[in-house]
Design a protein around this motif. Structure first.
Motif, short mmCIF file in Angstrom:
data_model
loop_
_atom_site.label_atom_id
_atom_site.label_comp_id
_atom_site.label_asym_id
_atom_site.label_seq_id
_atom_site.Cartn_x
_atom_site.Cartn_y
_atom_site.Cartn_z
N GLU A 75 34.10 3.24 8.21
CA GLU A 75 33.58 2.92 9.79
C GLU A 75 34.94 3.82 10.68
O GLU A 75 35.80 3.69 10.57
CB GLU A 75 33.99 1.37 10.05
N THR A 76 34.22 4.22 11.50
CA THR A 76 35.00 5.10 12.53
C THR A 76 35.11 4.46 13.82
O THR A 76 34.44 3.68 14.29
CB THR A 76 34.56 6.60 12.68
N SER A 77 36.00 4.87 14.80
CA SER A 77 36.36 4.61 16.24
C SER A 77 36.71 5.72 16.93
O SER A 77 37.48 6.48 16.51
CB SER A 77 37.42 3.49 16.28
N LEU A 78 35.95 5.77 18.17
CA LEU A 78 36.27 6.91 19.05
C LEU A 78 37.56 6.51 19.78
O LEU A 78 37.93 7.30 20.96
CB LEU A 78 35.11 7.36 20.07
N LYS A 79 38.03 5.33 19.57
CA LYS A 79 39.29 4.99 20.49
C LYS A 79 40.38 6.10 20.25
O LYS A 79 41.36 6.14 20.83
CB LYS A 79 39.63 3.62 20.21
N CYS A 80 40.33 6.68 19.06
CA CYS A 80 41.14 7.84 18.77
C CYS A 80 41.38 8.72 19.85
O CYS A 80 42.61 9.25 20.10
CB CYS A 80 41.11 8.35 17.58
N SER A 81 40.19 9.21 20.35
CA SER A 81 40.21 10.18 21.39
C SER A 81 41.36 9.85 22.54
O SER A 81 41.74 10.58 23.14
CB SER A 81 38.74 10.67 21.79
N LYS A 82 40.64 8.50 22.93
CA LYS A 82 41.54 8.06 24.21
C LYS A 82 43.24 7.95 23.94
O LYS A 82 43.86 8.34 24.52
CB LYS A 82 40.97 6.62 24.35
N ALA A 83 43.24 7.45 22.42
CA ALA A 83 44.56 7.28 21.98
C ALA A 83 45.53 8.44 22.17
O ALA A 83 46.56 8.76 22.78
CB ALA A 83 44.77 6.61 20.99
N MET A 84 44.84 9.65 21.85
CA MET A 84 45.80 11.09 21.85
C MET A 84 45.91 11.44 23.53
O MET A 84 46.68 12.14 23.47
CB MET A 84 44.79 12.11 20.96
N MET A 85 44.70 11.39 24.09
CA MET A 85 44.79 11.70 25.52
C MET A 85 45.88 10.92 26.15
O MET A 85 46.67 11.42 27.02
CB MET A 85 43.63 11.66 26.28
N GLU A 86 46.04 9.59 25.84
CA GLU A 86 47.06 8.80 26.44
C GLU A 86 48.62 9.36 25.82
O GLU A 86 49.60 9.32 26.67
CB GLU A 86 46.99 7.28 25.98
N ALA A 87 48.64 9.53 24.63
CA ALA A 87 49.82 10.26 24.33
C ALA A 87 50.30 11.50 24.93
O ALA A 87 51.28 11.67 25.27
CB ALA A 87 49.63 10.26 22.54
N ARG A 88 49.19 12.28 25.23
CA ARG A 88 49.37 13.60 25.56
C ARG A 88 49.66 13.81 27.02
O ARG A 88 50.22 14.83 27.52
CB ARG A 88 48.33 14.71 25.03
N LYS A 89 49.12 12.66 27.92
CA LYS A 89 49.21 12.86 29.27
C LYS A 89 50.69 12.71 29.87
O LYS A 89 50.99 13.32 30.77
CB LYS A 89 48.48 11.78 30.06
N ILE A 90 51.73 12.23 29.02
CA ILE A 90 53.13 12.07 29.52
C ILE A 90 53.98 13.14 28.35
O ILE A 90 53.88 12.95 27.06
CB ILE A 90 53.67 10.56 29.27
N LYS A 91 54.43 14.17 29.22
CA LYS A 91 55.12 15.01 28.53
C LYS A 91 56.69 14.78 28.18
O LYS A 91 57.40 14.21 29.14
CB LYS A 91 55.04 16.31 29.45
N THR A 92 57.15 15.24 27.08
CA THR A 92 58.48 15.24 27.03
C THR A 92 59.30 16.14 27.65
O THR A 92 58.66 17.24 28.18
CB THR A 92 58.81 15.36 25.40
N LYS A 93 60.52 15.87 27.58
CA LYS A 93 61.59 16.96 28.34
C LYS A 93 61.10 18.35 27.66
O LYS A 93 61.03 19.22 28.67
CB LYS A 93 63.00 16.77 27.91
N ASP A 94 61.04 18.68 26.56
CA ASP A 94 60.78 19.94 25.82
C ASP A 94 59.43 20.37 26.43
O ASP A 94 59.33 21.79 26.40
CB ASP A 94 61.13 19.84 24.34
#
Length: 421
Positions: free
Chosen positions: A160-179
Motif C-alpha cells: 500500500e502506498t501513500s503520496l504523503k511522501c511527496s508533501k513530506a519531501m517538499m516540507e523537508a526541502r523548503k527550509i534550507k540549511t546554512k550550507d
C-alpha cells in the motif's frame, strides 16, 4: 559569496558532510510527521537530497533509471543504473547501493507490449523484498511521485502506498540549511560572472545564441556543475514575456536583452536570476518600464518577513487585466509574468507564488526559505519592427531570515545594465 569554492583547512566553508546529514534528518522528521517509516523516492532531486548522489543530467526528474528507498530508521538504499552501480558504491559510502530495475516511462510505448509491465513486476518485487528485510512489509510505503503504473505494480504485490511522501519531501526541502544557502550564494555568484561577460560583449550583430554560448562557457569556467541553456531574448522577443528560449536573432541598437539565467547549478543548487540589458542607451519609455518592473519586484520583496504569507507578496502585483500592453484576460493567462517560487535543488520548489492561487490559498513564509521573485513590464513603444513593443524582466534570489529577507543576487538592479555602442 562568503568564501571560495575549494576545500581548505584554514577556513570554515561549505561543510558538505554536515549538509548531507542535516538534509537526511530533515527528511526523516518530515516523513515521521506524516506517519511514514519508509519512502520510495523516484525523483532525482529527492534522491540527491537524502544522499543518493546525482544522476547524469539526462536523468533529471523521474527517470526510471535510478531510485531510492529511504528509511526513518536505517540506511538509505540507492538503486542505481547498472553501468554506474560499482562507481556509486565507492562514491557514496553512506548508502547501500543495489542494481536498479529499469522502469523508464518510455518503455510503455517504445518497447513491445508486455515489456514495461514485466519490468514493473520485477521492480515491485525488488522493493517488496527490501521492505521485508527491514521488517516493514506490512507498513504503508510513501512514494514521492504520482505514477499510476508504479503504484499499481506495487499494489499487485501487496504494498500500500501513500503520496504523503511527496508533501513530506517538499516540507523537508523548503527550509534550507546554512550550507544549502551558501550553495545558492555560490550559484548566484556564478550567474554574476555571466552578466559581467554579457556587459562586455553585447553589441550590434551579436546573436542570442552567441550569448547563450558565452553564458554556458562562463558558467563552467566559474565553477558551475551544470548550465542548462540560459534563455536570452532580445528586441521583439522580449515583448510578450519570454517569447522563446533563444534564437539566432542578431541584436540591434535600441534592443532590450532579457537574460534569464535559470538552472545554473552549483553543487546541485539552481539559479533563477534575470537582468535586463540595453544595446546602447535606453529610451525614456524603456527606463519607465524598468522602473515599473523594479517597483513591483521590490514592493513584493519588502513584504517578505517571517509570518507574512504568499498572499502578501501576490497582492503587490497588478491584476492580469492591468498590465498595459502585456495585459491578459484573466490570471491564468498571465502565468509566469509576475511570479515567484521556491528554489534549491529544484528550479521550482515550494512555495509557488502567483495571483492565480496565492490570494485564496496563502502559504506562510518561514525563516530558512529561499525563493525567487520575478516581474515583467512592457515599454509601450510600438513600431513596425516592434509590433508589441519590448519588455523588461527582473528577478532576485532571496533568503527569508529571522528578521526579514537577505537578497542573494548582487548584480546591480537599480537601472537597466547599459552596453554602450
Amino acid at each position: 559569496m562568503s568564501f571560495g569554492k575549494i576545500a581548505v583547512d584554514w577556513e570554515e566553508r561549505i561543510n558538505l558532510d554536515r549538509m548531507r546529514r542535516e538534509r537526511v534528518e530533515r527528511a526523516k522528521t518530515a516523513c515521521k510527521k506524516h506517519g511514514l517509516e519508509a519512502a520510495l523516492l523516484l525523483h532525482n532531486d529527492n534522491v540527491r537530497y537524502v544522499g543518493g548522489g546525482d544522476g547524469v543530467h539526462m536523468w533529471h526528474g523521474v527517470s526510471g533509471y535510478r531510485y531510492a528507498l529511504f528509511f526513518t530508521e536505517g540506511e538509505t538504499v540507492l538503486y542505481e543504473a547498472g553501468m554506474r552501480k560499482n562507481y556509486m558504491e565507492r562514491a557514496l559510502p553512506w548508502c547501500k547501493v543495489e542494481y536498479a530495475i529499469p522502469i523508464m516511462p518510455y518503455l510503455a510505448t517504445s518497447t513491445p507490449e508486455g515489456v514495461y509491465e514485466k519490468q514493473l513486476e520485477k521492480f515491485a518485487n525488488q522493493i517488496k523484498a527490501s521492505l521485508k528485510e527491514h521488517k516493514l512489509s506490512k507498513e504503508v510505503l510513501g512514494i514521492d511521485t504520482n505514477s499510476p503504473a508504479v503504484i499499481n505494480a506495487l499494489k499487485k504485490v501487496g504494498i500500500e502506498t501513500s503520496l504523503k511522501c511527496s508533501k513530506a519531501m517538499m516540507e523537508a526541502r523548503k527550509i534550507k540549511t546554512k550550507d544549502e544557502v551558501e550553495c545558492l550564494r555560490m550559484a548566484a555568484g556564478i550567474a554574476e560572472a555571466i552578466f559581467s561577460e554579457f556587459k562586455k560583449v553585447i553589441k550590434p550583430g551579436v546573436t542570442e545564441m552567441q550569448l547563450r554560448a558565452i553564458a554556458t562557457y562562463t558558467a563552467y569556467m566559474a565553477g558551475a556543475d551544470w548550465a542548462s541553456a540560459p534563455d536570452i531574448n532580445s528586441g521583439p522577443h522580449t515583448s510578450q514575456g519570454m517569447t522563446i528560449q533563444c534564437s539566432d536573432r542578431a541584436i540591434r541598437p535600441g534592443d532590450l536583452i532579457a537574460a534569464a539565467l535559470c538552472n545554473i547549478s552549483y553543487n546541485g543548487y539552481k539559479t533563477c536570476y534575470y537582468r535586463t540589458f540595453s544595446c546602447g542607451r535606453p529610451t525614456e519609455a524603456q527606463k519607465d518600464a524598468y522602473k515599473k518592473a523594479l517597483d513591483l519586484l521590490y514592493s513584493a520583496i519588502n513584504a517578505i518577513k517571517p509570518g507574512a504569507t504568499t498572499k502578501d507578496i501576490a497582492e503587490k502585483w497588478p491584476r492580469a487585466q492591468d498590465m498595459g500592453s502585456a495585459k491578459r484576460p484573466n490570471e491564468d493567462a498571465a502565468v509566469l509574468m509576475q511570479w515567484g517560487h521556491g528554489i534549491g535543488l529544484g528550479l521550482y520548489e515550494t512555495p509557488v507564488i502567483s495571483r492565480i492561487w496565492s490570494l485564496d490559498f496563502p502559504e506562510k513564509l518561514e525563516p530558512g526559505m529561499t525563493i525567487a521573485l520575478e516581474t515583467l513590464w512592457p515599454t509601450e513603444e510600438k513600431s513596425y519592427e516592434y509590433p508589441y513593443g519590448q519588455a523588461v524582466r527582473i528577478e532576485e534570489m532571496l533568503h527569508v531570515t529571522e528578521t526579514g529577507v537577505e537578497i542573494l543576487s548582487k548584480w546591480p538592479v537599480d537601472e537597466i545594465t547599459v552596453c554602450e555602442i
